[in-house]
Write a protein that holds these residues in place. Structure first.
Motif, PDB file in Angstrom:
ATOM      1  N   ALA A 134      -0.170   1.850  -7.304  1.00 48.26           N
ATOM      2  CA  ALA A 134       0.147   0.756  -7.929  1.00 48.26           C
ATOM      3  C   ALA A 134       1.114  -0.178  -7.388  1.00 48.26           C
ATOM      4  CB  ALA A 134       0.802   0.968  -9.351  1.00 48.26           C
ATOM      5  N   LEU A 135       0.877  -1.408  -7.252  1.00 48.79           N
ATOM      6  CA  LEU A 135       1.730  -2.497  -6.212  1.00 48.79           C
ATOM      7  C   LEU A 135       2.361  -3.698  -7.054  1.00 48.79           C
ATOM      8  CD1 LEU A 135      -1.158  -1.231  -4.608  1.00 48.79           C
ATOM      9  CD2 LEU A 135       0.201  -2.321  -2.709  1.00 48.79           C
ATOM     10  N   SER A 136       3.360  -3.935  -6.774  1.00 52.36           N
ATOM     11  CA  SER A 136       3.909  -4.968  -7.438  1.00 52.36           C
ATOM     12  C   SER A 136       4.192  -6.208  -6.253  1.00 52.36           C
ATOM     13  CB  SER A 136       5.284  -4.974  -8.274  1.00 52.36           C
ATOM     14  OG  SER A 136       5.902  -5.786  -8.847  1.00 52.36           O
ATOM     15  N   PHE A 137       3.493  -7.298  -6.428  1.00 49.63           N
ATOM     16  CA  PHE A 137       3.587  -8.166  -5.301  1.00 49.63           C
ATOM     17  C   PHE A 137       4.607  -9.598  -5.512  1.00 49.63           C
ATOM     18  CE2 PHE A 137      -0.542  -6.237  -4.630  1.00 49.63           C
ATOM     19  CZ  PHE A 137      -0.589  -6.210  -3.055  1.00 49.63           C
ATOM     20  N   SER A 138       5.200  -9.855  -4.440  1.00 51.24           N
ATOM     21  CA  SER A 138       6.184 -10.771  -4.653  1.00 51.24           C
ATOM     22  C   SER A 138       5.762 -12.113  -5.043  1.00 51.24           C
ATOM     23  CB  SER A 138       6.924 -10.991  -3.097  1.00 51.24           C
ATOM     24  OG  SER A 138       5.825 -11.481  -2.377  1.00 51.24           O
ATOM     25  N   ASN A 139       4.609 -12.376  -4.869  1.00 59.24           N
ATOM     26  CA  ASN A 139       3.902 -13.711  -5.453  1.00 59.24           C
ATOM     27  C   ASN A 139       3.637 -13.596  -6.881  1.00 59.24           C
ATOM     28  OD1 ASN A 139       1.803 -11.832  -4.890  1.00 59.24           O
ATOM     29  ND2 ASN A 139       0.541 -13.525  -3.638  1.00 59.24           N
ATOM     30  N   GLY A 140       3.974 -12.447  -7.527  1.00 61.79           N
ATOM     31  CA  GLY A 140       4.121 -12.622  -8.885  1.00 61.79           C
ATOM     32  C   GLY A 140       3.055 -11.749  -9.750  1.00 61.79           C
ATOM     33  N   TYR A 141       2.304 -10.799  -9.186  1.00 65.72           N
ATOM     34  CA  TYR A 141       1.043 -10.015  -9.793  1.00 65.72           C
ATOM     35  C   TYR A 141       1.437  -8.458  -9.535  1.00 65.72           C
ATOM     36  CZ  TYR A 141      -1.611 -10.551  -5.642  1.00 65.72           C
ATOM     37  OH  TYR A 141      -2.089 -10.514  -4.423  1.00 65.72           O
ATOM     38  N   ILE A 142       0.737  -7.675 -10.395  1.00 63.08           N
ATOM     39  CA  ILE A 142       0.730  -6.286 -10.233  1.00 63.08           C
ATOM     40  C   ILE A 142      -0.663  -6.007 -10.272  1.00 63.08           C
ATOM     41  CG2 ILE A 142       1.278  -4.202 -11.491  1.00 63.08           C
ATOM     42  CD1 ILE A 142       3.981  -5.569 -12.530  1.00 63.08           C
ATOM     43  N   VAL A 143      -0.872  -4.804  -9.417  1.00 58.60           N
ATOM     44  CA  VAL A 143      -2.239  -4.162  -9.226  1.00 58.60           C
ATOM     45  C   VAL A 143      -1.908  -2.694  -9.261  1.00 58.60           C
ATOM     46  CG1 VAL A 143      -4.296  -3.747  -7.735  1.00 58.60           C
ATOM     47  CG2 VAL A 143      -2.987  -5.904  -7.659  1.00 58.60           C
ATOM     48  N   TRP A 144      -2.828  -2.151 -10.454  1.00 58.66           N
ATOM     49  CA  TRP A 144      -2.987  -0.847 -10.640  1.00 58.66           C
ATOM     50  C   TRP A 144      -4.389  -0.081 -10.114  1.00 58.66           C
ATOM     51  CZ3 TRP A 144      -0.451   3.000 -14.076  1.00 58.66           C
ATOM     52  CH2 TRP A 144       0.692   2.754 -14.548  1.00 58.66           C
ATOM     53  N   GLY A 145      -4.158   0.989  -9.551  1.00 63.45           N
ATOM     54  CA  GLY A 145      -5.329   1.676  -9.205  1.00 63.45           C
ATOM     55  C   GLY A 145      -6.030   2.651 -10.177  1.00 63.45           C
ATOM     56  N   GLU A 146      -7.133   2.768  -9.986  1.00 65.04           N
ATOM     57  CA  GLU A 146      -7.916   3.813 -11.128  1.00 65.04           C
ATOM     58  C   GLU A 146      -7.275   5.263 -11.072  1.00 65.04           C
ATOM     59  OE1 GLU A 146     -12.113   4.292 -13.276  1.00 65.04           O
ATOM     60  OE2 GLU A 146     -12.076   3.834 -11.245  1.00 65.04           O
ATOM     61  N   HIS A 148       5.178  -0.758  -3.166  1.00 65.53           N
ATOM     62  CA  HIS A 148       4.495   0.224  -3.425  1.00 65.53           C
ATOM     63  C   HIS A 148       4.914   1.366  -4.373  1.00 65.53           C
ATOM     64  CE1 HIS A 148       2.043  -0.535   0.525  1.00 65.53           C
ATOM     65  NE2 HIS A 148       3.053  -1.467   0.439  1.00 65.53           N
ATOM     66  N   TYR A 149       4.065   1.630  -5.276  1.00 68.80           N
ATOM     67  CA  TYR A 149       4.401   2.908  -6.186  1.00 68.80           C
ATOM     68  C   TYR A 149       4.155   4.119  -5.248  1.00 68.80           C
ATOM     69  CZ  TYR A 149       5.766   5.574 -10.224  1.00 68.80           C
ATOM     70  OH  TYR A 149       6.340   6.258 -11.035  1.00 68.80           O
ATOM     71  N   THR A 150       3.288   4.279  -4.240  1.00 71.98           N
ATOM     72  CA  THR A 150       2.905   5.268  -3.361  1.00 71.98           C
ATOM     73  C   THR A 150       2.870   4.628  -2.078  1.00 71.98           C
ATOM     74  OG1 THR A 150       0.510   5.324  -3.420  1.00 71.98           O
ATOM     75  CG2 THR A 150       1.898   6.670  -5.101  1.00 71.98           C
ATOM     76  N   VAL A 151       2.816   5.460  -0.914  1.00 76.69           N
ATOM     77  CA  VAL A 151       2.591   4.651   0.437  1.00 76.69           C
ATOM     78  C   VAL A 151       1.215   4.229   0.655  1.00 76.69           C
ATOM     79  CG1 VAL A 151       4.686   6.269   1.100  1.00 76.69           C
ATOM     80  CG2 VAL A 151       2.364   7.086   1.345  1.00 76.69           C
ATOM     81  N   ASP A 152       0.306   4.427   0.050  1.00 73.73           N
ATOM     82  CA  ASP A 152      -1.065   3.970   0.284  1.00 73.73           C
ATOM     83  C   ASP A 152      -1.430   2.612   0.077  1.00 73.73           C
ATOM     84  OD1 ASP A 152      -1.477   6.415   1.620  1.00 73.73           O
ATOM     85  OD2 ASP A 152      -1.795   7.258  -0.455  1.00 73.73           O
ATOM     86  N   GLY A 153      -2.205   1.843   0.627  1.00 76.10           N
ATOM     87  CA  GLY A 153      -2.957   0.761   0.139  1.00 76.10           C
ATOM     88  C   GLY A 153      -4.070   1.085  -0.621  1.00 76.10           C
ATOM     89  N   PHE A 154      -5.159   0.325  -0.824  1.00 79.78           N
ATOM     90  CA  PHE A 154      -6.212   0.584  -1.560  1.00 79.78           C
ATOM     91  C   PHE A 154      -7.354   0.745  -0.512  1.00 79.78           C
ATOM     92  CE2 PHE A 154      -4.000  -1.642  -4.809  1.00 79.78           C
ATOM     93  CZ  PHE A 154      -4.051  -0.671  -5.882  1.00 79.78           C
ATOM     94  N   GLY A 155      -8.378   1.760  -0.872  1.00 76.42           N
ATOM     95  CA  GLY A 155      -9.366   2.032   0.169  1.00 76.42           C
ATOM     96  C   GLY A 155     -10.460   1.101   0.295  1.00 76.42           C
TER      97      GLY A 155
END
Length: 284
Positions: free
Chosen positions: A103-115, A49-56
């Motif tokens: 923003a999260l980097s996942f072990s199965n190979g992709y990255i997710v950025w939040g707005e 995690h870039y921060t400690v939160d998931g997505f709402g």
């Protein structure tokens, strides 16, 4: 009366336009990880995690976030980082709406950025976006090579990602330290307490600065960057060893080693907090 009806018609058209724009940007299938209908359903246990939160619960998959030009810049830096670190294709997914400060980097190979995270980074300038893109790609390096990070302390994963970010900024974005340090201002606002996985603000500053300095005079394989980063970080930045005790690692050129040695006292003072945030911005 006709004028009133005309105004009502304009308002209806305006509302429909906004609704259509939101619906066009709200993607449930075309731009989402397979089988995950909402960002709130992501398994954050498989991510750094870039921060400690998931997505709402009100977040949604989006084609762009913040605006199209900012999204385009993010995608450019994301792809640049993937190429720089030899990662090949790393899918990037975008989470729009409320509850997206991550923003999260996942072990199965992709990255997710939040707005919300992207908007906050943008307020510090494009360099902050480039830095976070490299930080997240650094986690992909770690996921794909089980020898990285070679450091074994609680903050090793995140501090090395900060180092990767500083290294990327120096090699691909700017050789101006003030610009680079300004990019890092955003990240240090997200630091944790001493002993946390993300490291304190001063620890993260020292990791970023070391990565930047390693990029001053050369490039490395990912493994060699890892070896060099933790050699200097663990033995001097944290440990405060004397310069005379510090031998050159085999994986770094003499001129590069001398450059790091010249900054060792400074790096240690950044780590301990003796060099303030303001002084950090004004380093050479």
């Amino acid at each position: 009366m006709k004028k009133f009806k005309f105004i009502i018609a304009l308002l209806c058209i305006s509302l429909l336009t906004v609704q259509c724009t939101q619906e066009e940007n709200n993607l449930t299938n075309d731009n989402a990880p397979t089988g995950i209908s909402s960002p709130s359903m992501l398994d954050v246990n498989n991510a750094d995690h870039y921060t400690v939160d998931g997505f709402g619960p009100n977040s949604y998959w989006a084609e762009y976030i913040v605006n199209q030009s900012t999204t385009n810049f993010l995608k450019t830096e994301h792809n640049e980082a993937a190429s720089f670190f030899g990662m090949g294709n790393v899918p990037l997914y975008l989470a729009g709406g409320d509850g997206t400060f991550n923003a999260l980097s996942f072990s199965n190979g992709y990255i997710v950025w939040g707005e919300e995270l992207l908007a906050s980074a943008l307020s510090y300038g494009n360099a902050a976006i480039a830095y976070v893109a490299a930080h997240e790609m650094g986690h992909q390096v770690q996921f794909r090579d089980n020898t990285i990070p070679s450091g074994n302390h609680v903050s090793a994963t995140e501090l090395e990602a900060d180092g990767f970010g500083g290294y990327f900024i120096r090699r691909t974005y700017t050789s101006n330290w003030n610009t680079a340090a300004s990019a890092y201002n955003f990240s240090q606002t997200l630091a944790g307490p001493n002993g946390s996985s993300h490291g304190t603000a001063s620890q993260r500053r020292s990791a970023f600065r070391l990565g930047y300095l390693l990029g001053d005079n050369g490039t490395y394989s990912n493994r060699n960057f890892d070896r060099n980063f933790f050699y200097y970080y663990d033995y001097y930045v944290v440990g405060g060893r004397l310069k005379s005790e510090l031998k050159k690692p085999a994986s770094i050129e003499q001129s590069q080693h001398e450059n790091i040695v010249a900054h060792l006292e400074e790096l240690h003072k950044i780590y301990t907090g003796e060099i303030s945030e303001e002084e950090f911005l004004n380093l050479n």
